[in-house]
Design an enzyme around this catalytic site. Structure first.
Site, PDB file in Angstrom:
ATOM      1  N   GLY A  16       0.792  -1.149  -0.131  1.00  0.00           N
ATOM      2  CA  GLY A  16       0.070  -0.038  -0.008  1.00  0.00           C
ATOM      3  C   GLY A  16       1.041   1.282  -0.003  1.00  0.00           C
ATOM      4  N   THR A  94      -2.655 -10.750   3.820  1.00  0.00           N
ATOM      5  CA  THR A  94      -3.521 -12.074   3.360  1.00  0.00           C
ATOM      6  C   THR A  94      -2.426 -13.214   4.081  1.00  0.00           C
ATOM      7  OG1 THR A  94      -2.476 -11.755   1.312  1.00  0.00           O
ATOM      8  CG2 THR A  94      -4.806 -11.186   1.511  1.00  0.00           C
ATOM      9  N   THR A 134      -2.748 -10.242  -2.838  1.00  0.00           N
ATOM     10  CA  THR A 134      -2.693 -11.413  -3.449  1.00  0.00           C
ATOM     11  C   THR A 134      -3.855 -12.441  -2.980  1.00  0.00           C
ATOM     12  OG1 THR A 134      -0.423 -11.107  -3.833  1.00  0.00           O
ATOM     13  CG2 THR A 134      -1.192 -13.269  -4.025  1.00  0.00           C
ATOM     14  N   GLU A 167      10.482  -6.473  -3.277  1.00  0.00           N
ATOM     15  CA  GLU A 167      10.876  -5.804  -1.963  1.00  0.00           C
ATOM     16  C   GLU A 167      12.435  -5.409  -2.338  1.00  0.00           C
ATOM     17  OE1 GLU A 167       9.678  -6.855   2.232  1.00  0.00           O
ATOM     18  OE2 GLU A 167       7.935  -7.460   1.160  1.00  0.00           O
ATOM     19  N   LYS A 222      -1.540 -14.074 -10.710  1.00  0.00           N
ATOM     20  CA  LYS A 222      -0.412 -13.700  -9.514  1.00  0.00           C
ATOM     21  C   LYS A 222       0.053 -14.736  -8.628  1.00  0.00           C
ATOM     22  CE  LYS A 222       1.606 -11.427  -6.539  1.00  0.00           C
ATOM     23  NZ  LYS A 222       2.933 -10.862  -6.680  1.00  0.00           N
ATOM     24  N   LEU A 229       8.203 -18.505 -10.147  1.00  0.00           N
ATOM     25  CA  LEU A 229       9.565 -17.724  -9.482  1.00  0.00           C
ATOM     26  C   LEU A 229      10.148 -18.411  -8.243  1.00  0.00           C
ATOM     27  CD1 LEU A 229       8.482 -13.885  -9.258  1.00  0.00           C
ATOM     28  CD2 LEU A 229      10.237 -14.965 -10.804  1.00  0.00           C
ATOM     29  N   CYS A 278       5.620 -13.931   0.889  1.00  0.00           N
ATOM     30  CA  CYS A 278       4.832 -14.260  -0.027  1.00  0.00           C
ATOM     31  C   CYS A 278       4.723 -15.709  -0.544  1.00  0.00           C
ATOM     32  CB  CYS A 278       4.573 -13.223  -1.047  1.00  0.00           C
ATOM     33  SG  CYS A 278       3.750 -11.588  -0.403  1.00  0.00           S
ATOM     34  N   GLN A 280       6.239 -18.648   0.146  1.00  0.00           N
ATOM     35  CA  GLN A 280       5.317 -19.706   0.908  1.00  0.00           C
ATOM     36  C   GLN A 280       3.933 -19.659   0.915  1.00  0.00           C
ATOM     37  OE1 GLN A 280       7.703 -21.825   3.992  1.00  0.00           O
ATOM     38  NE2 GLN A 280       6.196 -21.592   5.366  1.00  0.00           N
ATOM     39  N   LYS A 341      16.135 -10.509   2.276  1.00  0.00           N
ATOM     40  CA  LYS A 341      16.945 -10.118   0.951  1.00  0.00           C
ATOM     41  C   LYS A 341      17.380  -8.719   1.426  1.00  0.00           C
ATOM     42  CE  LYS A 341      14.626  -8.847  -2.632  1.00  0.00           C
ATOM     43  NZ  LYS A 341      13.810  -8.360  -3.863  1.00  0.00           N
TER      44      LYS A 341
HETATM   45  P1  NAD Z   1       1.463  -5.652   5.230  1.00  0.00           P
HETATM   46  O1  NAD Z   1       1.265  -6.474   6.473  1.00  0.00           O
HETATM   47  O2  NAD Z   1       2.946  -4.937   5.049  1.00  0.00           O
HETATM   48  O3  NAD Z   1       0.435  -4.456   5.146  1.00  0.00           O
HETATM   49  C1  NAD Z   1      -0.819  -4.711   5.281  1.00  0.00           C
HETATM   50  C2  NAD Z   1      -1.542  -3.617   6.124  1.00  0.00           C
HETATM   51  O4  NAD Z   1      -2.942  -3.742   6.049  1.00  0.00           O
HETATM   52  C3  NAD Z   1      -1.091  -3.508   7.373  1.00  0.00           C
HETATM   53  O5  NAD Z   1      -0.287  -2.359   8.012  1.00  0.00           O
HETATM   54  C4  NAD Z   1      -2.393  -3.753   8.326  1.00  0.00           C
HETATM   55  O6  NAD Z   1      -2.463  -3.158   9.603  1.00  0.00           O
HETATM   56  C5  NAD Z   1      -3.551  -3.263   7.381  1.00  0.00           C
HETATM   57  N1  NAD Z   1      -4.851  -3.652   7.645  1.00  0.00           N
HETATM   58  C6  NAD Z   1      -5.223  -5.008   7.772  1.00  0.00           C
HETATM   59  N2  NAD Z   1      -6.651  -5.057   7.984  1.00  0.00           N
HETATM   60  C7  NAD Z   1      -7.076  -3.504   7.869  1.00  0.00           C
HETATM   61  C8  NAD Z   1      -8.282  -3.001   7.805  1.00  0.00           C
HETATM   62  N3  NAD Z   1      -9.357  -3.690   8.108  1.00  0.00           N
HETATM   63  N4  NAD Z   1      -8.307  -1.779   7.881  1.00  0.00           N
HETATM   64  C9  NAD Z   1      -7.214  -0.812   7.506  1.00  0.00           C
HETATM   65  N5  NAD Z   1      -5.879  -1.501   7.527  1.00  0.00           N
HETATM   66  C10 NAD Z   1      -5.870  -2.951   7.411  1.00  0.00           C
HETATM   67  O7  NAD Z   1       1.147  -6.440   3.774  1.00  0.00           O
HETATM   68  P2  NAD Z   1       2.105  -6.490   2.552  1.00  0.00           P
HETATM   69  O8  NAD Z   1       3.256  -6.950   2.404  1.00  0.00           O
HETATM   70  O9  NAD Z   1       1.916  -4.687   2.018  1.00  0.00           O
HETATM   71  O10 NAD Z   1       0.983  -7.260   1.609  1.00  0.00           O
HETATM   72  C11 NAD Z   1      -0.133  -6.905   1.327  1.00  0.00           C
HETATM   73  C12 NAD Z   1      -0.993  -7.850   0.241  1.00  0.00           C
HETATM   74  O11 NAD Z   1      -0.104  -7.528  -0.950  1.00  0.00           O
HETATM   75  C13 NAD Z   1      -0.646  -9.115   0.719  1.00  0.00           C
HETATM   76  O12 NAD Z   1      -1.912  -9.880   0.095  1.00  0.00           O
HETATM   77  C14 NAD Z   1       0.629  -9.681  -0.015  1.00  0.00           C
HETATM   78  O13 NAD Z   1       0.514 -11.193  -0.468  1.00  0.00           O
HETATM   79  C15 NAD Z   1       0.357  -8.840  -1.419  1.00  0.00           C
HETATM   80  N6  NAD Z   1       1.878  -8.518  -1.980  1.00  0.00           N
HETATM   81  C16 NAD Z   1       2.993  -8.231  -1.120  1.00  0.00           C
HETATM   82  C17 NAD Z   1       4.167  -7.933  -1.866  1.00  0.00           C
HETATM   83  C18 NAD Z   1       5.293  -7.514  -0.946  1.00  0.00           C
HETATM   84  O14 NAD Z   1       6.325  -7.482  -1.443  1.00  0.00           O
HETATM   85  N7  NAD Z   1       5.176  -7.475   0.287  1.00  0.00           N
HETATM   86  C19 NAD Z   1       4.254  -7.880  -3.326  1.00  0.00           C
HETATM   87  C20 NAD Z   1       3.221  -8.124  -3.932  1.00  0.00           C
HETATM   88  C21 NAD Z   1       1.783  -8.311  -3.449  1.00  0.00           C
HETATM   89  C1  UGA Z   2       8.426 -11.655  -4.710  1.00  0.00           C
HETATM   90  C2  UGA Z   2       8.313 -11.704  -6.479  1.00  0.00           C
HETATM   91  O1  UGA Z   2       9.516 -11.678  -7.002  1.00  0.00           O
HETATM   92  C3  UGA Z   2       7.359 -10.433  -6.874  1.00  0.00           C
HETATM   93  O2  UGA Z   2       7.282 -10.408  -8.099  1.00  0.00           O
HETATM   94  C4  UGA Z   2       5.946 -10.434  -5.907  1.00  0.00           C
HETATM   95  O3  UGA Z   2       5.385  -9.333  -6.276  1.00  0.00           O
HETATM   96  C5  UGA Z   2       6.314 -10.823  -4.476  1.00  0.00           C
HETATM   97  O4  UGA Z   2       7.369 -11.726  -4.339  1.00  0.00           O
HETATM   98  C6  UGA Z   2       5.097 -10.715  -3.684  1.00  0.00           C
HETATM   99  O5  UGA Z   2       4.167 -11.196  -4.290  1.00  0.00           O
HETATM  100  O6  UGA Z   2       5.232 -10.555  -2.469  1.00  0.00           O
HETATM  101  P1  UGA Z   2      10.049 -10.704  -2.808  1.00  0.00           P
HETATM  102  O7  UGA Z   2       9.715 -11.837  -2.289  1.00  0.00           O
HETATM  103  O8  UGA Z   2       9.890  -9.071  -2.321  1.00  0.00           O
HETATM  104  O9  UGA Z   2       9.119 -10.398  -4.513  1.00  0.00           O
HETATM  105  O10 UGA Z   2      11.395 -10.725  -3.443  1.00  0.00           O
HETATM  106  P2  UGA Z   2      12.333 -11.762  -4.391  1.00  0.00           P
HETATM  107  O11 UGA Z   2      13.473 -10.866  -5.134  1.00  0.00           O
HETATM  108  O12 UGA Z   2      11.227 -12.631  -5.220  1.00  0.00           O
HETATM  109  O13 UGA Z   2      12.990 -12.690  -3.304  1.00  0.00           O
HETATM  110  C7  UGA Z   2      12.266 -13.717  -2.699  1.00  0.00           C
HETATM  111  C8  UGA Z   2      13.383 -14.653  -2.161  1.00  0.00           C
HETATM  112  O14 UGA Z   2      13.852 -15.319  -2.828  1.00  0.00           O
HETATM  113  C9  UGA Z   2      14.529 -13.981  -1.276  1.00  0.00           C
HETATM  114  O15 UGA Z   2      14.607 -14.449  -0.113  1.00  0.00           O
HETATM  115  C10 UGA Z   2      15.433 -13.957  -2.259  1.00  0.00           C
HETATM  116  O16 UGA Z   2      16.664 -13.833  -1.495  1.00  0.00           O
HETATM  117  C11 UGA Z   2      15.294 -15.255  -2.663  1.00  0.00           C
HETATM  118  N1  UGA Z   2      16.036 -15.551  -4.081  1.00  0.00           N
HETATM  119  C12 UGA Z   2      15.813 -14.808  -5.104  1.00  0.00           C
HETATM  120  C13 UGA Z   2      17.000 -16.702  -4.135  1.00  0.00           C
HETATM  121  O17 UGA Z   2      17.215 -17.539  -3.248  1.00  0.00           O
HETATM  122  N2  UGA Z   2      17.482 -16.875  -5.331  1.00  0.00           N
HETATM  123  C14 UGA Z   2      17.098 -16.098  -6.451  1.00  0.00           C
HETATM  124  O18 UGA Z   2      17.815 -16.282  -7.330  1.00  0.00           O
HETATM  125  C15 UGA Z   2      16.469 -15.012  -6.292  1.00  0.00           C
END
Ligand code: NAD
Ligand code: UGA
Length: 470
Positions: A16, A94, A134, A167, A222, A229, A278, A280, A341
């Protein structure tokens, strides 16, 4: 449909925060409200100290500085945020369910459901609801059901727009996405909602990179992207074990294999195992979905990706114990890197947690240093891990008494029998290894869980070194 002028996002986390900051930067005519129930988090997003933002991402604080309080706002006023917005993004967490039906596999949709109820409650005019989190396939259907039954007088259109940022490179990824995926219903209102979102992204994403599909394809794509990956990492990690038994070198194999254009070089770095919030959870969600639809073979195919990841983490820990003459009891082991990472302060599901647990279980004392993860976070990661494993409080306290968190690599490595590099932070490549060697016990071991170090150079300094797949 008129152009969207006001949006809000429920969830001010790793997705967000950065996604909305980039939308605000690229669309100066749109007012963006980022909402969260977590007051501390919102206060941090509003903090004058830009080093104190709740999410560390290269390039993020510069954007926040430019747009915050101009067209980007962080707030806990969910009622106002929702009622003002024409389009509402859902970016709540989630996690995997910890209880009840589907425990340990299915996604806990509690936060999504709560958000849908809030949207229904505070909406007075029609809204487009965008799934950014997701989600399992067909979650949009559940959201629609909640919205319609709770507030039948308002028209809601639910579309899917999953996020693909990684990230550590979130801003770069958001500026230049490989693709933006938008799924909508094949109805007039569905198409209008999709177009409204396409128009927002068109401010900086070329049209050919914006893919539109039906809602279910978008939700499923997604999960599948993350599964593919993670599968590549488990594939290369499985081969790393074979390399160690045969004398092949995983980095050479990975390079040779990745040169094939059909395979490509990305995501073939062998490691101590993938972490992050994400991979796992999304594979477990996919596996649960397959089981739900009675596709047992498909489920076990994807389950294997997680099995290999656990195998790799445990294999790494065993290697440490074996190398230190079969026991780490009362030995000091230094852990360099806690985040899952580099370039993030996020440590959710980091392999460092599992490796540390394995070492503590075997009696070691562990000294940890990470450039960005806070001490409290490290302690709470371990606590959460042990609580999930039903470890008794007495034992947890005993384990905690054998953890020390230090402010730099030098202090963490002092007097250690081994240093484990578990995150690929650049500073671990350039630290003064000669100085570290001097301060360690003999034989001085390095376990490079990321294959980032120059093994030959370190051997010449006197270290014993283990690198994955070598
Ligand atoms: P996060 O835990 O960092 O953030 C989620 C936020 O939502 C928290 O701050 C929580 O307090 C808030 N929240 C929960 N319920 C709420 C409510 N009812 N009203 C207002 N706020 C509320 O999570 P994230 O890492 O940002 O992931 C969010 C989603 O995006 C997940 O589904 C994840 O799978 C997906 N996603 C994450 C990444 C990533 O790199 N972290 C990348 C792509 C997709
Ligand atoms: C991953 C995906 O790359 C994103 O596209 C997706 O949006 C996100 O998950 C999500 O849905 O949360 P992220 O988990 O932030 O992104 O980071 P990655 O770069 O994918 O790395 C994930 C893990 O795999 C890390 O622990 C990284 O060190 C490891 N990794 C990555 C390896 O061990 N080997 C590699 O070659 C690449």
């Amino acid at each position: 449909m008129d152009k969207i002028k006001k949006i809000c996002c429920i969830g001010a986390g790793y997705v967000g925060g950065p996604t909305m900051a980039v939308i605000a930067l690229k669309c100066p005519n749109i007012i963006v409200n980022v909402l969260d129930i977590n007051k501390d988090k919102i206060n941090k997003w509003n903090s004058n100290d830009l080093d104190d933002l709740p999410v560390y991402e290269p390039g993020l604080s510069e954007i926040i500085k430019k747009v915050r309080d101009k067209n980007l706002f962080f707030s806990c006023d969910i009622e106002k945020g929702i009622s003002d917005a024409e389009m509402i993004f859902l970016a709540v967490n989630t996690p995997t369910k910890k209880y009840g039906e589907g425990k340990g596999m299915a996604i806990d949709l509690k936060y999504v459901e709560d958000s849908a109820r809030l949207i229904a409650k505070f909406s007075k005019e029609s809204k487009i609801v965008v799934e950014k989190s997701t989600l399992p396939v067909r979650t949009a259907e559940a959201i629609e059901k909640i919205l319609k039954s709770e507030n039948p007088s308002v028209k809601f259109e639910v579309i899917s727009n999953p996020e693909f940022l990684a990230e550590g490179t979130a801003i770069k990824d958001l500026f230049k996405s490989d693709r933006v995926l938008i799924g909508g219903h094949k109805t007039i209102r569905g198409a209008e909602a999709v177009n409204a979102l396409v128009e927002i992204y068109s401010n900086w994403i070329p049209n050919e990179k914006i893919i539109t599909t039906n809602v279910w394809s978008s939700e499923l794509s997604k999960l599948v992207s993350n599964a593919f990956l993670a599968q590549r990492i488990s594939s290369i990690n499985s081969i790393s074990a074979l390399c160690e038994s045969t004398g092949a070198d995983i980095d050479e194999v990975s390079k040779a294999v990745g040169k094939d254009k059909r395979i490509g070089p990305e995501f073939l770095n062998a490691s101590v195992g993938f972490g992050g919030s994400c991979f796992q959870k999304d594979i477990l969600s996919l596996v649960y979905l397959c089981k739900y639809y009675n596709l047992r073979e498909v489920a076990s195919y994807w389950e294997a990706v997680i099995k290999i990841n656990n195998y790799q983490r445990n294999r790494f820990s065993k290697k440490i114990i074996q190398s230190l003459f079969g026991s780490v009891s009362e030995k000091k082991i230094c852990i360099l890197g806690w985040s899952f990472k580099k370039n993030t302060n996020d440590s959710r599901e980091s392999s460092a947690i599992v490796v540390s647990n394995n070492l503590l279980e075997n009696g070691a004392e562990i000294h940890i240093y990470d450039p960005k993860v806070e001490k409290e976070r490290i302690v709470s990661d371990m606590n959460e891990y042990w609580l999930n494993q039903n470890i008794k409080t007495g034992l947890i306290n005993e384990y905690l008494s054998r953890i020390k968190i230090l402010k730099n690599s030098k202090d963490a490595a002092k007097g250690a029998s081994a240093v484990c590099v578990l995150t690929e932070w650049e500073e671990f490549i350039t630290i003064d290894w000669k100085l570290i060697y001097k301060s360690m016990k003999r034989p001085a071991w390095i376990f490079d869980g990321r294959n980032i170090l120059n093994g030959e150079f370190l051997k010449n300094l006197g270290f014993e070194i283990y690198q994955i797949g070598k």
